[in-house]
Design a protein around this motif. Structure first.
Motif, mmCIF file in Angstrom:
data_model
loop_
_atom_site.group_PDB
_atom_site.id
_atom_site.type_symbol
_atom_site.label_atom_id
_atom_site.label_comp_id
_atom_site.label_asym_id
_atom_site.label_seq_id
_atom_site.Cartn_x
_atom_site.Cartn_y
_atom_site.Cartn_z
ATOM 1 N N SER A 4 0.846 -1.192 0.000
ATOM 2 C CA SER A 4 0.000 0.000 0.000
ATOM 3 C C SER A 4 0.884 1.245 0.000
ATOM 4 O O SER A 4 2.034 1.209 0.459
ATOM 5 C CB SER A 4 -0.901 0.014 1.235
ATOM 6 O OG SER A 4 -0.125 0.243 2.399
ATOM 7 N N ASP A 5 0.345 2.319 -0.513
ATOM 8 C CA ASP A 5 1.078 3.583 -0.498
ATOM 9 C C ASP A 5 1.417 3.983 0.937
ATOM 10 O O ASP A 5 2.515 4.478 1.206
ATOM 11 C CB ASP A 5 0.252 4.696 -1.157
ATOM 12 C CG ASP A 5 0.078 4.486 -2.655
ATOM 13 O OD1 ASP A 5 0.834 3.679 -3.248
ATOM 14 O OD2 ASP A 5 -0.814 5.134 -3.229
ATOM 15 N N SER A 6 0.500 3.756 1.860
ATOM 16 C CA SER A 6 0.742 4.150 3.252
ATOM 17 C C SER A 6 1.879 3.335 3.871
ATOM 18 O O SER A 6 2.657 3.870 4.663
ATOM 19 C CB SER A 6 -0.535 4.033 4.089
ATOM 20 O OG SER A 6 -1.007 2.705 4.115
#
Length: 135
Positions: A4-6
């Protein structure tokens, strides 16, 4: 597995904080970046492999590591066993005013407080050893 980007941002923040903590000598904050049982393999520089935050703090207090630490070329990926890993470059200013570059191989673990480095290995490579296919 898909990153995920996070998670990628959190890992970048983690590696950046590692350098800031070392540069500012805020070693009491290492639990923010390391697991309690983390290992730091800097045998490439002639040191033993400290295990656990207290041993890592002792190693870092010996004054043999770089004065300033910079993380770059951070690549986050999952290993074949599902472990989140990071390959990054470290650039440091050594005590003799020499700039050194290493490649770090990190294995991370996610806990209640977020991502932490469980295993950090420093290696020095020749140009022929740095193929992207190693990832």
């Amino acid at each position: 597995m898909t990153l995920s980007d996070s998670d990628i941002i959190a890992v970048h923040q983690l590696l950046s904080l590692w350098g800031h903590l070392l540069d500012c000598r805020e070693l009491h904050r290492l639990p923010e970046v390391l697991t309690e049982d983390a290992t730091y393999d800097a045998r490439v520089f002639g040191f033993h492999v400290p295990s656990g935050i207290p041993e890592i703090v002792d190693y870092l207090n010996n004054g043999q590591h770089a004065l300033f630490h910079h993380a770059t070329n951070i690549y986050v990926y999952y290993d074949t066993d599902g472990t989140l890993c990071v390959k990054s470059k470290g650039i440091g200013l050594l005590r003799d005013n020499v700039v050194s570059s290493v490649t770090f191989y990190d294995r991370l673990e996610k806990g209640a407080a977020g991502w932490r480095i469980k295993e950090r290995v420093a290696k020095i490579h020749s140009t022929a050893d740095t193929a992207v296919s190693e990832l």
